[in-house]
Design an enzyme around this catalytic site. Structure first.
Site, PDB file in Angstrom:
ATOM      1  N   HIS A 113     -43.779  49.285   7.599  1.00 46.05           N
ATOM      2  CA  HIS A 113     -43.861  49.092   9.051  1.00 46.05           C
ATOM      3  C   HIS A 113     -44.157  47.606   9.280  1.00 46.05           C
ATOM      4  O   HIS A 113     -44.801  46.968   8.440  1.00 46.05           O
ATOM      5  CB  HIS A 113     -45.021  49.959   9.566  1.00 46.05           C
ATOM      6  N   ASP A 190     -51.351  51.466   3.128  1.00 41.36           N
ATOM      7  CA  ASP A 190     -51.219  51.763   4.550  1.00 41.36           C
ATOM      8  C   ASP A 190     -51.050  53.283   4.677  1.00 41.36           C
ATOM      9  O   ASP A 190     -49.973  53.824   4.431  1.00 41.36           O
ATOM     10  CB  ASP A 190     -50.006  51.009   5.107  1.00 41.36           C
ATOM     11  N   GLN A 193     -49.300  56.976   8.033  1.00 39.68           N
ATOM     12  CA  GLN A 193     -48.516  58.208   8.136  1.00 39.68           C
ATOM     13  C   GLN A 193     -49.017  59.305   7.219  1.00 39.68           C
ATOM     14  O   GLN A 193     -48.895  60.477   7.539  1.00 39.68           O
ATOM     15  CB  GLN A 193     -47.026  57.918   7.861  1.00 39.68           C
ATOM     16  N   LYS A 216     -52.999  58.715  15.287  1.00 36.98           N
ATOM     17  CA  LYS A 216     -51.995  59.486  14.535  1.00 36.98           C
ATOM     18  C   LYS A 216     -52.655  60.654  13.806  1.00 36.98           C
ATOM     19  O   LYS A 216     -52.013  61.399  13.077  1.00 36.98           O
ATOM     20  CB  LYS A 216     -51.279  58.575  13.522  1.00 36.98           C
ATOM     21  N   CYS A 355     -40.277  50.033  14.432  1.00 38.40           N
ATOM     22  CA  CYS A 355     -41.069  48.900  13.920  1.00 38.40           C
ATOM     23  C   CYS A 355     -40.835  48.721  12.417  1.00 38.40           C
ATOM     24  O   CYS A 355     -41.788  48.441  11.662  1.00 38.40           O
ATOM     25  CB  CYS A 355     -42.552  49.065  14.208  1.00 38.40           C
TER      26      CYS A 355
HETATM   27  N1  PLP Z   1     -48.154  51.538   9.486  1.00 40.54           N
HETATM   28  C1  PLP Z   1     -47.321  52.578   9.643  1.00 40.54           C
HETATM   29  C2  PLP Z   1     -46.652  53.175   8.440  1.00 40.54           C
HETATM   30  C3  PLP Z   1     -47.075  53.105  10.916  1.00 40.54           C
HETATM   31  O1  PLP Z   1     -46.239  54.133  11.060  1.00 40.54           O
HETATM   32  C4  PLP Z   1     -47.724  52.510  12.025  1.00 40.54           C
HETATM   33  C5  PLP Z   1     -47.453  52.993  13.391  1.00 40.54           C
HETATM   34  O2  PLP Z   1     -46.438  53.579  13.672  1.00 40.54           O
HETATM   35  C6  PLP Z   1     -48.600  51.440  11.804  1.00 40.54           C
HETATM   36  C7  PLP Z   1     -48.794  50.977  10.519  1.00 40.54           C
HETATM   37  C8  PLP Z   1     -49.322  50.782  12.930  1.00 40.54           C
HETATM   38  O3  PLP Z   1     -50.187  51.672  13.553  1.00 40.54           O
HETATM   39  P1  PLP Z   1     -50.906  51.265  14.938  1.00 40.54           P
HETATM   40  O4  PLP Z   1     -49.815  50.870  15.874  1.00 40.54           O
HETATM   41  O5  PLP Z   1     -51.607  52.513  15.343  1.00 40.54           O
HETATM   42  O6  PLP Z   1     -51.829  50.157  14.625  1.00 40.54           O
END
Ligand code: PLP
Length: 397
Positions: A113, A190, A193, A216, A355
């Site tokens: 992401h 990270d 998900q 999430k 993203c």
């Molecule tokens: N990393 C991953 C794999 C994500 O799917 C997301 C959000 O969709 C993020 C990071 C960023 O999360 P946030 O926008 O809640 O900070």
């Protein structure tokens, strides 16, 4: 009918079929109620008051930290509240931008992401370190041979997604963490998900950092988590400066609190943290193993039904390894047209690059449709989605 649907007021108040939980999950009644109750009966700022209200608020906030710690099997002082996964990664990357130097390397993957891509790219620009990106195979898996080839003694940090937000593929992070540690690199996972789809034990994983967002995980927006090993967190400089993160302040110098306070400058998102704690209570009653098993079955059903449609191309061709998230395009029809037609039939999916532009470029596509599951979904939702999708395709064919 899914037995958990009744716990989510949105499904009583609307007729939507919600298949966009990877973007953000719906909230159970207990979380919504906790926010209302807390603001109505117990609200005062944390860590600074002397009255009962302030003490209750502080206790609840620290109790929420303990709940998160238990949920991911972390020592409680190593759980830092942030406003989301993005902030958690920026906190670590900005610290590293001051520790890295020319000749050092940072390794991430093509399926990250942007939240786990751009902060590292910027940290490399600021520090002079080299930014390296591991390839993803056409089947959607991280290319281990490429990972090994790009990993070296120069690698100081490896930052990887646990479960891709586009491909729905889980990385073999235990193996990758061990390989990275063998060359002396630290590893950030990270978990944005993975956190809602499977049990997580950060100590068993042996990662140096683990991040996720509360929204999430059926919790409120504006709250995130950074877990770090003690020595990993201690070596990072503070991310923000201000109240609540200092030991002493004088005109000559300021000294900083120990973790976790060192990284929680200012009034923290404590109401949101308390709401996240209640979401964790709710999930723990169901059991993450149970959630993982039923979501795997539902993903299998979703993929079976999608493969009835011959014009679909999956992002990541190996459909056997997907978990909770499936992205695809329909030959000859723009994904936005399909998403629009689905929206008209009250089906919520995601359209766009999610993203994650680099992974879309790998699959020679600028955008895709993404269907993602939550614990409230069932085969009836999938059937309604497939019927609506087939109808949408006939509209544009
Ligand atoms: N990393 C991953 C794999 C994500 O799917 C997301 C959000 O969709 C993020 C990071 C960023 O999360 P946030 O926008 O809640 O900070």
């Amino acid at each position: 009918m899914n037995i958990y649907k009744k716990d989510f007021p949105i499904f009583q108040n609307t007729s939507i079929i919600f298949l966009d939980s990877a973007a953000s999950t719906q909230k159970p009644r207990c979380v919504i109620q906790e926010l209302v109750d807390f603001y109505s009966t117990s609200y005062a700022n944390v860590h600074r008051g002397s009255c009962d209200l302030a003490n209750i608020a502080t206790q609840k906030y620290e109790n929420a930290r303990q709940k998160v710690a238990n949920f991911i099997h972390a020592p409680v002082k190593q759980v830092i509240f942030t406003k989301g996964a993005t902030e958690s990664i920026n906190l670590v990357a900005s610290g590293f931008s001051r520790l890295l130097k020319t000749g050092d390397e940072v390794l991430i993957s093509e399926s990250e992401h942007h939240a786990n891509f751009v902060p590292w790219q910027q940290a490399c620009l600021l520090s002079g370190a080299t930014f390296k990106v591991v390839q993803t195979n056409k089947d959607g898996q991280l290319d281990i041979a490429d990972f090994k080839a790009k990993l070296s003694k120069k690698t100081k940090i490896v930052s990887l997604t646990h479960l891709s937000n586009v491909l729905g593929v889980k990385n073999p992070i235990e193996e990758l963490i061990e390989l990275a540690h063998n060359v002396g690199a630290m590893v950030l996972i990270d978990g944005s998900q993975s956190i809602a789809h499977m049990p997580i034990d950060v100590q068993a994983l042996n990662c140096d950092f683990f991040v996720f967002s509360g929204h999430k995980l059926y919790g409120p927006t504006g709250i995130g988590v950074l877990y770090g090993k003690k020595e990993a967190l201690n070596q990072l400089p503070p991310y923000q400066y201000g109240g609540d993160m200092i030991k002493t302040v004088s005109i000559e110098e300021t000294t900083f609190s120990d973790i976790p306070n060192k990284f929680e400058a200012g009034t923290p998102p404590f109401v949101e943290a308390i709401g996240l704690g209640v979401a964790i209570d709710y999930l723990s009653q169901i059991g993450m193993k149970q959630i993982e098993t039923s979501e795997k079955q539902l993903t299998h059903y979703l993929l079976e039904r999608l493969t009835e449609i011959p014009s679909i191309s999956f992002m990541g061709t190996d459909t056997n390894i997907k978990q909770g998230i499936v992205s695809f395009t329909v030959n000859g029809i723009h994904p936005s047209d399909i998403a629009f037609a689905l929206g008209k039939q009250h089906i919520c999916v995601r359209v766009g690059h999610h993203c994650a532009i680099p992974i879309h470029e790998c699959f020679k596509s600028s955008v895709s449709l993404r269907v993602s599951l939550g614990l409230y979904n069932d085969t009836e939702d999938i059937d309604a989605f497939i019927t609506a999708l087939k109808k949408a395709i006939t509209l544009f064919e």
